[in-house]
Design a protein around this motif. Structure first.
Motif, PDB file in Angstrom:
ATOM      1  N   ARG A 180       0.832  -1.196   0.000  1.00 12.69           N
ATOM      2  CA  ARG A 180       0.000   0.000   0.000  1.00 12.69           C
ATOM      3  C   ARG A 180       0.872   1.253   0.000  1.00 12.69           C
ATOM      4  NH1 ARG A 180      -3.523  -3.000  -1.474  1.00 12.69           N
ATOM      5  NH2 ARG A 180      -5.042  -3.936  -0.115  1.00 12.69           N
ATOM      6  N   ARG A 181       2.175   1.071   0.271  1.00 13.66           N
ATOM      7  CA  ARG A 181       3.125   2.175   0.273  1.00 13.66           C
ATOM      8  C   ARG A 181       3.727   2.273  -1.116  1.00 13.66           C
ATOM      9  NH1 ARG A 181       7.472   2.013   4.359  1.00 13.66           N
ATOM     10  NH2 ARG A 181       7.436   4.196   3.898  1.00 13.66           N
ATOM     11  N   HIS A 182       3.409   3.322  -1.827  1.00 16.08           N
ATOM     12  CA  HIS A 182       3.819   3.467  -3.218  1.00 16.08           C
ATOM     13  C   HIS A 182       4.892   4.545  -3.333  1.00 16.08           C
ATOM     14  CE1 HIS A 182      -0.568   2.140  -4.225  1.00 16.08           C
ATOM     15  NE2 HIS A 182       0.154   1.175  -3.701  1.00 16.08           N
ATOM     16  N   HIS A 183       5.978   4.201  -4.004  1.00 12.88           N
ATOM     17  CA  HIS A 183       7.061   5.161  -4.238  1.00 12.88           C
ATOM     18  C   HIS A 183       6.759   5.968  -5.500  1.00 12.88           C
ATOM     19  CE1 HIS A 183       9.168   2.623  -1.373  1.00 12.88           C
ATOM     20  NE2 HIS A 183       9.953   3.662  -1.176  1.00 12.88           N
ATOM     21  N   TYR A 184       6.671   7.272  -5.366  1.00 14.01           N
ATOM     22  CA  TYR A 184       6.443   8.108  -6.540  1.00 14.01           C
ATOM     23  C   TYR A 184       7.740   8.437  -7.254  1.00 14.01           C
ATOM     24  CZ  TYR A 184       6.995  11.646  -2.849  1.00 14.01           C
ATOM     25  OH  TYR A 184       7.430  12.364  -1.779  1.00 14.01           O
ATOM     26  N   VAL A 185       8.883   8.126  -6.652  1.00  9.69           N
ATOM     27  CA  VAL A 185      10.179   8.080  -7.340  1.00  9.69           C
ATOM     28  C   VAL A 185      10.638   6.629  -7.196  1.00  9.69           C
ATOM     29  CG1 VAL A 185      12.576   8.854  -7.368  1.00  9.69           C
ATOM     30  CG2 VAL A 185      10.755  10.486  -6.826  1.00  9.69           C
ATOM     31  N   PRO A 186      10.847   5.914  -8.304  1.00 10.74           N
ATOM     32  CA  PRO A 186      11.201   4.492  -8.212  1.00 10.74           C
ATOM     33  C   PRO A 186      12.437   4.256  -7.358  1.00 10.74           C
ATOM     34  CG  PRO A 186      10.712   5.097 -10.481  1.00 10.74           C
ATOM     35  CD  PRO A 186      10.766   6.374  -9.696  1.00 10.74           C
ATOM     36  N   GLN A 187      12.368   3.213  -6.545  1.00 10.81           N
ATOM     37  CA  GLN A 187      13.508   2.873  -5.687  1.00 10.81           C
ATOM     38  C   GLN A 187      14.748   2.561  -6.516  1.00 10.81           C
ATOM     39  OE1 GLN A 187      12.750   0.644  -1.913  1.00 10.81           O
ATOM     40  NE2 GLN A 187      10.786   0.230  -2.935  1.00 10.81           N
ATOM     41  N   SER A 188      14.565   1.967  -7.684  1.00 11.36           N
ATOM     42  CA  SER A 188      15.729   1.653  -8.523  1.00 11.36           C
ATOM     43  C   SER A 188      16.450   2.928  -8.943  1.00 11.36           C
ATOM     44  CB  SER A 188      15.310   0.855  -9.753  1.00 11.36           C
ATOM     45  OG  SER A 188      14.395   1.597 -10.540  1.00 11.36           O
ATOM     46  N   TYR A 189      15.700   3.978  -9.211  1.00 10.26           N
ATOM     47  CA  TYR A 189      16.316   5.255  -9.583  1.00 10.26           C
ATOM     48  C   TYR A 189      17.066   5.846  -8.392  1.00 10.26           C
ATOM     49  CZ  TYR A 189      16.909   9.985 -11.320  1.00 10.26           C
ATOM     50  OH  TYR A 189      17.455  11.179 -11.721  1.00 10.26           O
ATOM     51  N   MET A 190      16.437   5.839  -7.226  1.00  7.76           N
ATOM     52  CA  MET A 190      17.112   6.365  -6.031  1.00  7.76           C
ATOM     53  C   MET A 190      18.341   5.543  -5.689  1.00  7.76           C
ATOM     54  SD  MET A 190      14.049   7.662  -3.509  1.00  7.76           S
ATOM     55  CE  MET A 190      13.147   6.115  -3.442  1.00  7.76           C
ATOM     56  N   ARG A 191      18.245   4.223  -5.875  1.00  8.19           N
ATOM     57  CA  ARG A 191      19.378   3.339  -5.569  1.00  8.19           C
ATOM     58  C   ARG A 191      20.588   3.689  -6.434  1.00  8.19           C
ATOM     59  NH1 ARG A 191      16.585  -1.014  -5.748  1.00  8.19           N
ATOM     60  NH2 ARG A 191      16.078  -0.953  -3.555  1.00  8.19           N
ATOM     61  N   ALA A 192      20.336   4.169  -7.655  1.00  8.62           N
ATOM     62  CA  ALA A 192      21.440   4.553  -8.546  1.00  8.62           C
ATOM     63  C   ALA A 192      22.220   5.740  -7.987  1.00  8.62           C
ATOM     64  CB  ALA A 192      20.902   4.885  -9.933  1.00  8.62           C
ATOM     65  N   TRP A 193      21.607   6.547  -7.123  1.00  5.02           N
ATOM     66  CA  TRP A 193      22.259   7.706  -6.514  1.00  5.02           C
ATOM     67  C   TRP A 193      22.722   7.422  -5.088  1.00  5.02           C
ATOM     68  CZ3 TRP A 193      23.293  11.690  -9.589  1.00  5.02           C
ATOM     69  CH2 TRP A 193      22.572  11.795 -10.775  1.00  5.02           C
ATOM     70  N   SER A 194      22.498   6.215  -4.613  1.00  2.00           N
ATOM     71  CA  SER A 194      22.779   5.863  -3.227  1.00  2.00           C
ATOM     72  C   SER A 194      24.247   5.479  -3.032  1.00  2.00           C
ATOM     73  CB  SER A 194      21.894   4.681  -2.822  1.00  2.00           C
ATOM     74  OG  SER A 194      22.265   4.194  -1.563  1.00  2.00           O
ATOM     75  N   PRO A 195      24.863   5.925  -1.930  1.00  2.00           N
ATOM     76  CA  PRO A 195      26.245   5.534  -1.672  1.00  2.00           C
ATOM     77  C   PRO A 195      26.376   4.077  -1.229  1.00  2.00           C
ATOM     78  CG  PRO A 195      25.438   6.895   0.137  1.00  2.00           C
ATOM     79  CD  PRO A 195      24.362   6.867  -0.917  1.00  2.00           C
ATOM     80  N   ASP A 196      25.292   3.504  -0.683  1.00  2.00           N
ATOM     81  CA  ASP A 196      25.375   2.135  -0.167  1.00  2.00           C
ATOM     82  C   ASP A 196      24.217   1.238  -0.631  1.00  2.00           C
ATOM     83  OD1 ASP A 196      23.256   3.166   1.248  1.00  2.00           O
ATOM     84  OD2 ASP A 196      24.194   2.980   3.222  1.00  2.00           O
ATOM     85  N   ARG A 197      23.439   1.701  -1.619  1.00  2.00           N
ATOM     86  CA  ARG A 197      22.296   0.988  -2.179  1.00  2.00           C
ATOM     87  C   ARG A 197      21.152   0.809  -1.186  1.00  2.00           C
ATOM     88  NH1 ARG A 197      22.503  -0.799  -6.957  1.00  2.00           N
ATOM     89  NH2 ARG A 197      21.150  -2.592  -6.656  1.00  2.00           N
ATOM     90  N   LYS A 198      21.238   1.450  -0.014  1.00  2.00           N
ATOM     91  CA  LYS A 198      20.187   1.347   0.997  1.00  2.00           C
ATOM     92  C   LYS A 198      19.624   2.704   1.393  1.00  2.00           C
ATOM     93  CE  LYS A 198      22.339  -2.700   2.993  1.00  2.00           C
ATOM     94  NZ  LYS A 198      23.108  -3.221   4.100  1.00  2.00           N
ATOM     95  N   ARG A 199      20.447   3.745   1.226  1.00  2.00           N
ATOM     96  CA  ARG A 199      20.040   5.083   1.654  1.00  2.00           C
ATOM     97  C   ARG A 199      20.362   6.085   0.555  1.00  2.00           C
ATOM     98  NH1 ARG A 199      23.599   5.952   6.630  1.00  2.00           N
ATOM     99  NH2 ARG A 199      25.029   4.984   5.189  1.00  2.00           N
ATOM    100  N   VAL A 200      19.688   7.233   0.622  1.00  2.00           N
ATOM    101  CA  VAL A 200      19.923   8.295  -0.347  1.00  2.00           C
ATOM    102  C   VAL A 200      19.939   9.618   0.416  1.00  2.00           C
ATOM    103  CG1 VAL A 200      17.488   8.672  -0.937  1.00  2.00           C
ATOM    104  CG2 VAL A 200      19.235   9.128  -2.629  1.00  2.00           C
ATOM    105  N   ARG A 201      20.697  10.568  -0.091  1.00  2.00           N
ATOM    106  CA  ARG A 201      20.784  11.878   0.551  1.00  2.00           C
ATOM    107  C   ARG A 201      19.507  12.660   0.272  1.00  2.00           C
ATOM    108  NH1 ARG A 201      25.541  14.504   2.639  1.00  2.00           N
ATOM    109  NH2 ARG A 201      25.678  12.574   2.893  1.00  2.00           N
ATOM    110  N   VAL A 202      18.900  13.181   1.335  1.00  2.00           N
ATOM    111  CA  VAL A 202      17.652  13.936   1.244  1.00  2.00           C
ATOM    112  C   VAL A 202      17.895  15.330   1.795  1.00  2.00           C
ATOM    113  CG1 VAL A 202      15.266  14.075   2.041  1.00  2.00           C
ATOM    114  CG2 VAL A 202      16.266  11.852   1.482  1.00  2.00           C
ATOM    115  N   LEU A 203      17.462  16.349   1.057  1.00  2.00           N
ATOM    116  CA  LEU A 203      17.597  17.741   1.478  1.00  2.00           C
ATOM    117  C   LEU A 203      16.236  18.273   1.894  1.00  2.00           C
ATOM    118  CD1 LEU A 203      19.143  20.452   1.731  1.00  2.00           C
ATOM    119  CD2 LEU A 203      18.583  20.843  -0.676  1.00  2.00           C
TER     120      LEU A 203
END
Length: 105
Positions: free
Chosen positions: A16-39
């Protein structure tokens, strides 16, 4: 396309939790494939945040069908497309400027 069609035949999905930015896209910017920098644009603070809790909203893709009521079928179909996009992003991330590629038809 067959996987998208198969997903379309299923009316609801588990999530029921829908990502409006695909996790695969965010993972491409992630330093550890688990987290992403958020401002946080309100206070200027940036921090690493887990992918599961970033750019997500409950029932974001829920739609109403006049015959069957509300369902999350769109989320299931987009999940298939996200899987395919993730594979493409992995391939592209290994490329460097000037690399050659062959098109397979």
């Amino acid at each position: 396309m067959q996987r998208v069609a198969d997903a379309a035949s299923t009316r609801d999905c588990v999530s029921r939790r829908h990502h409006y930015v695909p996790q695969s896209y965010m993972r491409a910017w992630s330093p550890d494939r688990k987290r992403v920098r958020v401002l946080d644009t309100r206070n200027g603070i940036d921090k690493l945040r887990g992918l599961r809790d970033t750019c997500v909203q409950e029932n974001f893709y829920r739609v109403t069908d006049p015959d069957t009521g509300q369902h999350n079928q769109v989320e299931r179909m987009l999940a298939v497309i996200d899987d395919e996009t993730a594979r493409l992003l992995q391939v592209l991330s290994r490329w460097s400027p000037g690399d050659d590629f062959e098109s397979v038809t």
